[in-house]
Design an enzyme around this catalytic site. Structure first.
Site, PDB file in Angstrom:
ATOM      1  N   THR A 134      39.798  31.635  30.820  1.00  0.00           N
ATOM      2  CA  THR A 134      40.922  32.465  31.280  1.00  0.00           C
ATOM      3  C   THR A 134      42.278  31.847  30.958  1.00  0.00           C
ATOM      4  OG1 THR A 134      41.969  33.274  33.311  1.00  0.00           O
ATOM      5  CG2 THR A 134      40.639  31.327  33.542  1.00  0.00           C
ATOM      6  N   ASP A 135      43.295  32.697  30.882  1.00  0.00           N
ATOM      7  CA  ASP A 135      44.672  32.185  30.698  1.00  0.00           C
ATOM      8  C   ASP A 135      45.190  31.512  31.974  1.00  0.00           C
ATOM      9  OD1 ASP A 135      44.994  34.474  32.270  1.00  0.00           O
ATOM     10  OD2 ASP A 135      46.451  35.446  30.959  1.00  0.00           O
ATOM     11  N   GLU A 136      44.512  31.747  33.119  1.00  0.00           N
ATOM     12  CA  GLU A 136      45.004  31.177  34.388  1.00  0.00           C
ATOM     13  C   GLU A 136      44.964  29.651  34.393  1.00  0.00           C
ATOM     14  OE1 GLU A 136      43.845  32.962  38.032  1.00  0.00           O
ATOM     15  OE2 GLU A 136      43.775  34.970  37.184  1.00  0.00           O
ATOM     16  N   TYR A 160      40.011  29.106  41.928  1.00  0.00           N
ATOM     17  CA  TYR A 160      39.342  29.750  40.779  1.00  0.00           C
ATOM     18  C   TYR A 160      39.791  29.123  39.463  1.00  0.00           C
ATOM     19  CZ  TYR A 160      38.796  33.038  36.921  1.00  0.00           C
ATOM     20  OH  TYR A 160      38.535  33.585  35.683  1.00  0.00           O
ATOM     21  N   LYS A 164      37.748  26.888  36.621  1.00  0.00           N
ATOM     22  CA  LYS A 164      37.627  27.273  35.206  1.00  0.00           C
ATOM     23  C   LYS A 164      38.201  26.172  34.309  1.00  0.00           C
ATOM     24  CE  LYS A 164      36.279  30.649  33.621  1.00  0.00           C
ATOM     25  NZ  LYS A 164      34.911  31.100  33.238  1.00  0.00           N
TER      26      LYS A 164
HETATM   27  P1  NAD Z   1      32.317  39.325  37.079  1.00  0.00           P
HETATM   28  O1  NAD Z   1      32.575  38.717  38.413  1.00  0.00           O
HETATM   29  O2  NAD Z   1      32.450  40.794  36.913  1.00  0.00           O
HETATM   30  O3  NAD Z   1      30.831  38.939  36.607  1.00  0.00           O
HETATM   31  C1  NAD Z   1      30.294  37.663  36.763  1.00  0.00           C
HETATM   32  C2  NAD Z   1      28.792  37.750  36.517  1.00  0.00           C
HETATM   33  O4  NAD Z   1      28.262  36.414  36.636  1.00  0.00           O
HETATM   34  C3  NAD Z   1      28.048  38.627  37.535  1.00  0.00           C
HETATM   35  O5  NAD Z   1      27.129  39.463  36.874  1.00  0.00           O
HETATM   36  C4  NAD Z   1      27.330  37.624  38.415  1.00  0.00           C
HETATM   37  O6  NAD Z   1      26.108  38.117  38.959  1.00  0.00           O
HETATM   38  C5  NAD Z   1      27.092  36.469  37.437  1.00  0.00           C
HETATM   39  N1  NAD Z   1      26.933  35.168  38.114  1.00  0.00           N
HETATM   40  C6  NAD Z   1      27.751  34.633  39.061  1.00  0.00           C
HETATM   41  N2  NAD Z   1      27.273  33.430  39.455  1.00  0.00           N
HETATM   42  C7  NAD Z   1      26.162  33.193  38.700  1.00  0.00           C
HETATM   43  C8  NAD Z   1      25.245  32.108  38.625  1.00  0.00           C
HETATM   44  N3  NAD Z   1      25.361  31.029  39.392  1.00  0.00           N
HETATM   45  N4  NAD Z   1      24.232  32.186  37.716  1.00  0.00           N
HETATM   46  C9  NAD Z   1      24.085  33.274  36.942  1.00  0.00           C
HETATM   47  N5  NAD Z   1      24.911  34.337  36.989  1.00  0.00           N
HETATM   48  C10 NAD Z   1      25.937  34.302  37.857  1.00  0.00           C
HETATM   49  O7  NAD Z   1      33.232  38.536  36.066  1.00  0.00           O
HETATM   50  P2  NAD Z   1      34.015  39.075  34.770  1.00  0.00           P
HETATM   51  O8  NAD Z   1      35.321  39.641  35.203  1.00  0.00           O
HETATM   52  O9  NAD Z   1      33.094  39.877  33.947  1.00  0.00           O
HETATM   53  O10 NAD Z   1      34.353  37.685  34.043  1.00  0.00           O
HETATM   54  C11 NAD Z   1      33.426  37.131  33.096  1.00  0.00           C
HETATM   55  C12 NAD Z   1      33.980  35.803  32.614  1.00  0.00           C
HETATM   56  O11 NAD Z   1      35.243  36.006  31.993  1.00  0.00           O
HETATM   57  C13 NAD Z   1      34.219  34.781  33.728  1.00  0.00           C
HETATM   58  O12 NAD Z   1      33.845  33.518  33.235  1.00  0.00           O
HETATM   59  C14 NAD Z   1      35.714  34.854  33.979  1.00  0.00           C
HETATM   60  O13 NAD Z   1      36.193  33.618  34.435  1.00  0.00           O
HETATM   61  C15 NAD Z   1      36.220  35.167  32.591  1.00  0.00           C
HETATM   62  N6  NAD Z   1      37.487  35.909  32.559  1.00  0.00           N
HETATM   63  C16 NAD Z   1      37.590  37.120  33.179  1.00  0.00           C
HETATM   64  C17 NAD Z   1      38.787  37.833  33.068  1.00  0.00           C
HETATM   65  C18 NAD Z   1      38.960  39.177  33.716  1.00  0.00           C
HETATM   66  O14 NAD Z   1      40.061  39.723  33.650  1.00  0.00           O
HETATM   67  N7  NAD Z   1      37.937  39.768  34.327  1.00  0.00           N
HETATM   68  C19 NAD Z   1      39.857  37.293  32.337  1.00  0.00           C
HETATM   69  C20 NAD Z   1      39.723  36.031  31.770  1.00  0.00           C
HETATM   70  C21 NAD Z   1      38.510  35.361  31.849  1.00  0.00           C
HETATM   71  O1  DAU Z   2      44.320  36.307  33.926  1.00  0.00           O
HETATM   72  C1  DAU Z   2      42.932  36.366  33.844  1.00  0.00           C
HETATM   73  C2  DAU Z   2      42.328  36.560  35.214  1.00  0.00           C
HETATM   74  O2  DAU Z   2      42.586  37.908  35.595  1.00  0.00           O
HETATM   75  C3  DAU Z   2      40.828  36.273  35.258  1.00  0.00           C
HETATM   76  O3  DAU Z   2      40.600  34.936  34.940  1.00  0.00           O
HETATM   77  C4  DAU Z   2      40.247  36.610  36.643  1.00  0.00           C
HETATM   78  O4  DAU Z   2      38.840  36.435  36.620  1.00  0.00           O
HETATM   79  C5  DAU Z   2      40.575  38.053  36.954  1.00  0.00           C
HETATM   80  O5  DAU Z   2      40.100  38.396  38.239  1.00  0.00           O
HETATM   81  C6  DAU Z   2      42.082  38.298  36.856  1.00  0.00           C
HETATM   82  O6  DAU Z   2      42.788  37.581  37.915  1.00  0.00           O
HETATM   83  P1  DAU Z   2      44.042  38.230  38.695  1.00  0.00           P
HETATM   84  O7  DAU Z   2      44.178  37.558  39.984  1.00  0.00           O
HETATM   85  O8  DAU Z   2      45.216  38.314  37.792  1.00  0.00           O
HETATM   86  O9  DAU Z   2      43.455  39.733  38.855  1.00  0.00           O
HETATM   87  P2  DAU Z   2      43.494  40.760  40.102  1.00  0.00           P
HETATM   88  O10 DAU Z   2      42.976  42.062  39.587  1.00  0.00           O
HETATM   89  O11 DAU Z   2      42.850  40.174  41.312  1.00  0.00           O
HETATM   90  O12 DAU Z   2      45.045  40.900  40.383  1.00  0.00           O
HETATM   91  C7  DAU Z   2      45.935  41.333  39.376  1.00  0.00           C
HETATM   92  C8  DAU Z   2      47.348  41.276  39.958  1.00  0.00           C
HETATM   93  O13 DAU Z   2      47.462  42.294  40.963  1.00  0.00           O
HETATM   94  C9  DAU Z   2      47.662  39.976  40.646  1.00  0.00           C
HETATM   95  O14 DAU Z   2      49.049  39.674  40.425  1.00  0.00           O
HETATM   96  C10 DAU Z   2      47.420  40.257  42.124  1.00  0.00           C
HETATM   97  C11 DAU Z   2      47.771  41.721  42.238  1.00  0.00           C
HETATM   98  N1  DAU Z   2      47.003  42.503  43.234  1.00  0.00           N
HETATM   99  C12 DAU Z   2      45.653  42.412  43.215  1.00  0.00           C
HETATM  100  C13 DAU Z   2      44.890  43.144  44.110  1.00  0.00           C
HETATM  101  C14 DAU Z   2      43.377  43.042  44.108  1.00  0.00           C
HETATM  102  C15 DAU Z   2      47.661  43.341  44.128  1.00  0.00           C
HETATM  103  O15 DAU Z   2      48.903  43.432  44.116  1.00  0.00           O
HETATM  104  N2  DAU Z   2      46.901  44.083  44.994  1.00  0.00           N
HETATM  105  C16 DAU Z   2      45.547  43.993  45.046  1.00  0.00           C
HETATM  106  O16 DAU Z   2      44.911  44.675  45.890  1.00  0.00           O
END
Ligand code: NAD
Ligand code: DAU
Length: 355
Positions: A134-136, A160, A164
């Site tokens: 992630t960019d975080e 989180y 990561k």
């Molecule tokens: P998600 O939470 O939707 O899915 C995570 C999956 O991992 C689920 O299916 C869960 O059952 C599985 N899992 C969790 N713990 C596990 C374990 N111990 N063993 C096996 N499986 C397990 O997550 P996502 O949003 O699809 O993110 C996928 C990846 O991308 C993550 O590594 C996250 O850090 C990264 N990422 C996500 C975003 C985003 O915006 N969603 C952005 C940047 C990076």
């Molecule tokens: O930047 C990449 C990340 O993006 C991933 O690594 C994470 O897995 C993914 O969950 C996401 O993190 P964020 O915290 O940015 O996503 P989220 O959807 O939780 O929130 C997006 C923005 O919106 C953040 O600034 C918080 C805000 N927010 C979120 C929720 C759930 C609100 O204002 N209200 C809300 O109810």
């Protein structure tokens, strides 16, 4: 050469989009999803693959070394695409343990198992360990800072992002120490179909459909850089086929927007496409709520390395990607309704207790 790909976390949001993309675009490859099916994993996301002979689902935990070893050997895995993680920042603030366990220890377990497996295969140069991050990990930007490049120092601010960052460091160390063929990608906020409704975009879409309030944290001025999940999947394909071992690639969609403006855009599109909304115009539902502790102000990704070296670029604009995504939520209430049921909420809460 066809691949046997292990997709950890393949039943989650991005993982399942990737599996659906991969089986469509590379039908000769075998895809093995390995997923613990936590609250975020959902087999409905993979329902159309059940009869595909090139697809296999295995339920299990990435921290289970014995099981991981067995799968890598039995399925002759050549490539790991590692998505499995605890992914929600708010949950990491309330209950960080699972984040350290899965994101750090789980990644370590996979790396150790893959190292052993790869060494037994005479260190084949065709093997890959793709770590999806992630960019975080880069921390928070000020409004006039340039976007994150691969050269930015790590400065994670939430449990989180710290977990990561820890996993990224392990992957980097395994490349430098043992030369295992790794690649790391760091991407910005994804959005699209199958996104669990704890995250901003699906939460807003579903609350609009139900006429519930739309909680915007703090002053709503925080900025995220949105990447359509289909563009992300194409980027991962590009990196897997052309990326250089030991490298890191940033992936972003060039779509920086303030949360409040994004929520207003979601309201506007939903007002246009969703029939019979309980509250219209839906922006009346917007409610400012208490801020997230340590809320990062701004993320923005510079993906010029991936664009210049590997010739990838995002296709979706925020408008086109959002329209497709929101239409999916309008059309697929049978996917999200069960996630709101009382039984599911009990399970979800049980797994989300404050430590
Ligand atoms: P998600 O939470 O939707 O899915 C995570 C999956 O991992 C689920 O299916 C869960 O059952 C599985 N899992 C969790 N713990 C596990 C374990 N111990 N063993 C096996 N499986 C397990 O997550 P996502 O949003 O699809 O993110 C996928 C990846 O991308 C993550 O590594 C996250 O850090 C990264 N990422 C996500 C975003 C985003 O915006 N969603 C952005 C940047 C990076
Ligand atoms: O930047 C990449 C990340 O993006 C991933 O690594 C994470 O897995 C993914 O969950 C996401 O993190 P964020 O915290 O940015 O996503 P989220 O959807 O939780 O929130 C997006 C923005 O919106 C953040 O600034 C918080 C805000 N927010 C979120 C929720 C759930 C609100 O204002 N209200 C809300 O109810």
């Amino acid at each position: 050469m066809s691949k046997n790909i292990l997709v950890t976390g393949g039943a989650g949001f991005i993982g399942s989009n990737f599996v659906n993309y991969w089986t469509e675009n590379h039908p000769q490859d075998k895809v093995i999803v390995f997923d613990a099916l936590t609250y975020a994993g959902n087999l409905q996301n993979l329902a159309n693959l059940q009869t595909n002979p090139h697809f296999l689902f295995i339920q299990g935990d990435i921290c289970d070394r014995v099981l991981v070893d067995k799968i890598l050997e039995r399925e002759k895995i050549t490539t790991i695409t590692h998505f499995a993680a605890e992914s929600h920042v708010d949950r990491s603030i309330l209950a960080p343990s699972a984040f350290i366990q899965t994101n750090v220890m789980g990644t370590f377990t996979l790396l150790e198992s893959f190292r052993n497996h790869w060494e037994k295969q005479n260190q084949s140069p065709d093997y890959r360990f793709l770590h999806v991050s992630t960019d975080e990990v880069y921390g928070s930007l000020n409004i006039d800072d340039p976007p994150f490049t691969e050269k930015n120092a790590y400065a994670p601010n939430s449990p989180y992002s710290a977990s990561k960052a820890g996993s990224d460091h392990l992957v980097r160390a395994y490349y430098h120490t043992y030369n295992i063929p790794t690649i790391i990608t760091n991407c910005s906020n994804n959005y699209g179909a199958y996104h669990f409704p704890e995250k901003l975009i699906p939460l807003m879409a579903i609350n609009i459909l139900l006429g519930k309030s739309l909680p915007v944290y703090g002053d709503g001025q925080n900025i995220r850089d949105w990447l359509y999940v289909k563009d992300h999947c194409r980027a991962l394909d590009t990196v897997l086929h052309q990326g250089k071992q030991g490298e890191t690639y940033n992936i972003g969609g060039n779509n920086e927007v303030k949360n409040i403006d994004l929520v207003k855009l979601i309201c506007q599109i939903m007002d246009e496409i969703a029939p019979n909304l309980p509250v219209k115009p839906s922006h009346q539902l917007i409610t400012f709520v208490k801020d997230r502790p340590g809320h990062d102000r701004r993320y923005a990704i510079d993906s010029s390395k991936l664009q210049k070296e590997l010739n990838w670029k995002p296709f979706a604009t925020l408008e086109t990607g959002l329209k497709e995504t929101l239409q999916w939520y309008v059309n697929n209430s049978q996917w999200w309704q069960p996630l709101l049921s009382e039984d599911y909420q009990k399970y979800y809460q049980k797994n989300y207790t404050v430590e």
